[in-house]
Design a protein around this motif. Structure first.
Motif, PDB file in Angstrom:
ATOM      1  N   ASN A  44      36.326  42.037  44.137  1.00  0.00           N
ATOM      2  CA  ASN A  44      35.322  40.656  43.844  1.00  0.00           C
ATOM      3  C   ASN A  44      35.796  39.495  44.563  1.00  0.00           C
ATOM      4  N   GLU A  45      35.726  39.513  46.237  1.00  0.00           N
ATOM      5  CA  GLU A  45      35.957  38.490  46.823  1.00  0.00           C
ATOM      6  C   GLU A  45      34.759  38.134  47.947  1.00  0.00           C
ATOM      7  N   ARG A  46      33.410  38.213  47.245  1.00  0.00           N
ATOM      8  CA  ARG A  46      32.516  38.148  48.227  1.00  0.00           C
ATOM      9  C   ARG A  46      32.670  36.929  49.211  1.00  0.00           C
TER      10      ARG A  46
ATOM     11  N   LEU B 115      42.509  33.623  50.726  1.00  0.00           N
ATOM     12  CA  LEU B 115      42.877  32.443  51.810  1.00  0.00           C
ATOM     13  C   LEU B 115      44.045  31.602  51.298  1.00  0.00           C
ATOM     14  N   GLN B 116      44.438  32.117  50.382  1.00  0.00           N
ATOM     15  CA  GLN B 116      45.769  31.335  49.745  1.00  0.00           C
ATOM     16  C   GLN B 116      46.825  31.551  50.625  1.00  0.00           C
ATOM     17  N   HIS B 117      47.075  32.564  51.460  1.00  0.00           N
ATOM     18  CA  HIS B 117      48.138  32.580  52.178  1.00  0.00           C
ATOM     19  C   HIS B 117      47.704  32.002  53.569  1.00  0.00           C
TER      20      HIS B 117
ATOM     21  N   ASN C 108      45.115  26.783  47.560  1.00  0.00           N
ATOM     22  CA  ASN C 108      43.975  26.770  46.480  1.00  0.00           C
ATOM     23  C   ASN C 108      43.274  28.150  46.962  1.00  0.00           C
ATOM     24  N   ARG C 109      42.653  28.901  45.990  1.00  0.00           N
ATOM     25  CA  ARG C 109      41.779  29.875  46.354  1.00  0.00           C
ATOM     26  C   ARG C 109      40.557  29.330  46.680  1.00  0.00           C
ATOM     27  N   HIS C 110      39.985  30.008  47.933  1.00  0.00           N
ATOM     28  CA  HIS C 110      38.837  29.357  48.453  1.00  0.00           C
ATOM     29  C   HIS C 110      37.561  29.689  47.746  1.00  0.00           C
TER      30      HIS C 110
ATOM     31  N   SER D  55      53.825  26.007  33.964  1.00  0.00           N
ATOM     32  CA  SER D  55      53.848  27.249  33.550  1.00  0.00           C
ATOM     33  C   SER D  55      53.757  28.462  34.523  1.00  0.00           C
ATOM     34  N   ARG D  56      52.929  28.285  35.265  1.00  0.00           N
ATOM     35  CA  ARG D  56      52.834  29.589  36.264  1.00  0.00           C
ATOM     36  C   ARG D  56      53.866  29.903  37.149  1.00  0.00           C
ATOM     37  N   ALA D  57      54.332  28.461  37.472  1.00  0.00           N
ATOM     38  CA  ALA D  57      55.490  28.226  38.498  1.00  0.00           C
ATOM     39  C   ALA D  57      56.691  28.664  37.766  1.00  0.00           C
TER      40      ALA D  57
HETATM   41  N1  GDD Z   1      41.914  46.595  45.949  1.00  0.00           N
HETATM   42  C1  GDD Z   1      42.315  45.705  45.049  1.00  0.00           C
HETATM   43  N2  GDD Z   1      42.595  46.141  43.765  1.00  0.00           N
HETATM   44  N3  GDD Z   1      42.580  44.340  45.421  1.00  0.00           N
HETATM   45  C2  GDD Z   1      43.108  43.588  44.323  1.00  0.00           C
HETATM   46  C3  GDD Z   1      43.367  44.107  43.045  1.00  0.00           C
HETATM   47  C4  GDD Z   1      43.031  45.346  42.649  1.00  0.00           C
HETATM   48  O1  GDD Z   1      42.946  45.852  41.554  1.00  0.00           O
HETATM   49  N4  GDD Z   1      43.616  43.024  42.348  1.00  0.00           N
HETATM   50  C5  GDD Z   1      43.590  41.980  42.953  1.00  0.00           C
HETATM   51  N5  GDD Z   1      43.274  42.233  44.389  1.00  0.00           N
HETATM   52  C6  GDD Z   1      43.324  41.344  45.380  1.00  0.00           C
HETATM   53  C7  GDD Z   1      42.311  39.899  45.179  1.00  0.00           C
HETATM   54  O2  GDD Z   1      41.119  40.492  45.572  1.00  0.00           O
HETATM   55  C8  GDD Z   1      43.036  39.060  46.165  1.00  0.00           C
HETATM   56  O3  GDD Z   1      42.620  39.442  47.514  1.00  0.00           O
HETATM   57  C9  GDD Z   1      44.405  39.625  46.363  1.00  0.00           C
HETATM   58  O4  GDD Z   1      44.376  40.985  45.848  1.00  0.00           O
HETATM   59  C10 GDD Z   1      45.401  38.810  45.412  1.00  0.00           C
HETATM   60  O5  GDD Z   1      44.860  38.762  44.207  1.00  0.00           O
HETATM   61  P1  GDD Z   1      44.886  37.380  43.189  1.00  0.00           P
HETATM   62  O6  GDD Z   1      43.767  37.611  42.008  1.00  0.00           O
HETATM   63  O7  GDD Z   1      44.345  36.217  44.127  1.00  0.00           O
HETATM   64  O8  GDD Z   1      46.157  37.236  42.948  1.00  0.00           O
HETATM   65  P2  GDD Z   1      47.102  35.814  42.715  1.00  0.00           P
HETATM   66  O9  GDD Z   1      46.616  34.794  43.552  1.00  0.00           O
HETATM   67  O10 GDD Z   1      47.119  35.253  41.600  1.00  0.00           O
HETATM   68  O11 GDD Z   1      48.610  36.323  43.393  1.00  0.00           O
HETATM   69  C11 GDD Z   1      48.796  36.285  44.713  1.00  0.00           C
HETATM   70  O12 GDD Z   1      50.038  35.514  44.707  1.00  0.00           O
HETATM   71  C12 GDD Z   1      51.032  36.010  44.238  1.00  0.00           C
HETATM   72  C13 GDD Z   1      52.240  34.946  44.507  1.00  0.00           C
HETATM   73  O13 GDD Z   1      53.035  34.808  43.408  1.00  0.00           O
HETATM   74  C14 GDD Z   1      48.940  37.750  45.256  1.00  0.00           C
HETATM   75  O14 GDD Z   1      49.161  37.706  46.620  1.00  0.00           O
HETATM   76  C15 GDD Z   1      50.657  38.198  44.895  1.00  0.00           C
HETATM   77  O15 GDD Z   1      50.664  39.518  45.885  1.00  0.00           O
HETATM   78  C16 GDD Z   1      51.388  37.244  45.059  1.00  0.00           C
HETATM   79  O16 GDD Z   1      52.657  37.903  44.598  1.00  0.00           O
END
Ligand code: GDD
Ligand code: MN
Length: 394
Positions: free
Chosen positions: A44-46, A126-128, A237-239, A165-167
């Motif tokens: 769900n990253e449309r 786009l968080q990275h 931040n998340r896009h 808390s997340r940190a």
């Molecule tokens: N295919 C697939 N299946 N992709 C997934 C799934 C899944 O079950 N769950 C999450 N993703 C994808 C999301 O769509 C996104 O592109 C990416 O994985 C990261 O997911 P987020 O939901 O954005 O996670 P985040 O921002 O909380 O965590 C990120 O940051 C962490 C840093 O602590 C991730 O990059 C982690 O890997 C990273 O460690």
């Protein structure tokens, strides 16, 4: 076909001048596959995928690259967006997985679907900071490094706008990771890195692919110490859209660590099943004592009711935790519940039978109940593993 037959084919067209023997049959110039595959797990990253590809295109000028989205059957239209992108740009590829979830396993499947010598993993939201990619590539090409990691904890890196808390949770998870990986990697929780293909090949069969910490998995599955370098970046931040990390992500993480620590002795799914079974025992004993002790119902009836309550509880929790990656939803949940109940009824019969047999022979009610439960748990695990939560997701 023998080589001479290929040659005969080759003379048909004047453009068939390829000097690579395997391509002697080609009637047009082969297009080599890219040297860098960027794997993007998506769910769900449309509203992020178009922008991500645009940014990749911008920062990777001069590099031969492709992006492989690995999508777990998103319902928000992500798949259609990626397909549209791909129709206009062959550098954009898509793997659609059905009936499965998991960030780590998605990344591994994406990497395996590529033949590129260099593989990167980056989030789809786009968080990275994708601008690190060219540097990661040139560092790897120098030849000494196995993997380059984007880190939030080296100088000039940062967590961005994370709340306290997340940190703190991230720091705790990082501390726990020391149980399975060396201490000098500052950001084992990072989901942003690039590696040489051989590094994956050496350890792909040892990976746990549980949950979302693929980098940690790669490091902890290593037969030798990896040569790595960390580059700082600021977590953005998340896009668009929402995070997919839910409250049970912590469970996955503990399972990953456990798998790395004891997985070679006992399958971690069985450990999870046993833990859930343990919770089921508590539920069982609660219901049993309520019926038998307080309501003075007959023992056999109490034991039977407690068994079915515990069975439903176990199904629900195992579906949420133990089989999170194959979680049954909607009709499949109901079908799973029915199959679980039916299959485990045999286990329950054995459970009640053994428990009442022992109880009638002057065994205390608690040991009698526990003996019955044990038989049921082993049966439940063995049968439901392949039947209720089948790998095919049917
Ligand atoms: N295919 C697939 N299946 N992709 C997934 C799934 C899944 O079950 N769950 C999450 N993703 C994808 C999301 O769509 C996104 O592109 C990416 O994985 C990261 O997911 P987020 O939901 O954005 O996670 P985040 O921002 O909380 O965590 C990120 O940051 C962490 C840093 O602590 C991730 O990059 C982690 O890997 C990273 O460690
Ligand atoms: Mn994110």
């Amino acid at each position: 076909m023998k080589a001479s037959e290929y040659d005969a084919h080759a003379t048909v067209s004047s453009s068939a001048t390829c000097d690579v023997q395997e391509h002697a049959w080609a009637v047009s110039e082969p297009v080599p596959s890219p040297e860098l595959s960027i794997i993007v797990p998506t769910y769900n990253e449309r509203d992020n995928v178009v922008e991500l590809v645009r940014k990749l295109d911008q920062c990777l000028a001069g590099v031969s690259w492709e992006v492989i989205f690995v999508d777990d059957d998103s319902s928000d239209g992500t798949l259609e967006r990626i397909r549209t992108l791909s129709r206009g740009d062959r550098r954009v590829r898509l793997i659609q997985r059905i009936g499965r979830r998991g960030l780590s396993s998605a990344c591994v499947e994406g990497m395996l679907a590529s033949t590129a010598p260099y593989l990167a993993v980056i989030d789809g939201d786009l968080q990275h900071d994708e601008r690190l990619l060219p540097r990661m590539l040139s560092l790897l090409k120098q030849g000494d490094l196995d993997i380059v990691v984007g880190s939030r904890y080296v100088a000039h890196g940062s967590l961005g706008e994370w709340d306290k808390s997340r940190a703190a949770i991230s720091r705790l998870a990082t501390k726990l990771s020391r149980l399975v990986i060396p201490a000098d990697l500052t950001d084992p929780m990072s989901g942003f890195f690039m590696l040489r293909r051989e590094v994956l090949a050496d350890r792909v069969r040892k990976l746990s692919t549980i949950g979302f910490k693929i980098l940690l998995d790669l490091f902890a599955s290593s037969p030798r110490k990896l040569n790595f370098k960390e580059l700082p970046y600021q977590f953005r931040n998340r896009h668009a859209g929402e995070s997919k990390l839910d409250s049970v992500a912590g469970w996955d993480y503990v399972m990953l660590l456990l798998d790395k620590l004891i997985g070679h002795i006992v399958p971690v799914r069985f450990v999870a099943f046993a833990i859930v079974g343990g919770m089921g025992v508590l539920i069982h004993l609660l219901v049993l004592s309520a019926l038998f002790e307080w309501l003075k119902r007959p023992f056999v009836e109490s034991q039977a009711v407690a068994t079915y309550v515990a069975m439903t509880f176990n199904f629900t929790i195992n579906n949420l935790l133990t089989y999170r990656d194959r979680r049954l939803a909607g009709w499949r949940w109901l079908r799973g519940w029915i199959s679980f109940t039916l299959v485990c009824s045999i286990g329950a019969l054995a459970n009640v039978g053994i428990a009442s047999y022992l109880y009638q022979r002057d065994t205390g009610w608690i040991p009698a109940a526990i003996a019955g439960i044990l038989v049921g748990v082993v049966w439940n695990y063995a049968v439901t593993r392949t039947y209720t939560w089948s790998k095919e997701g049917k």
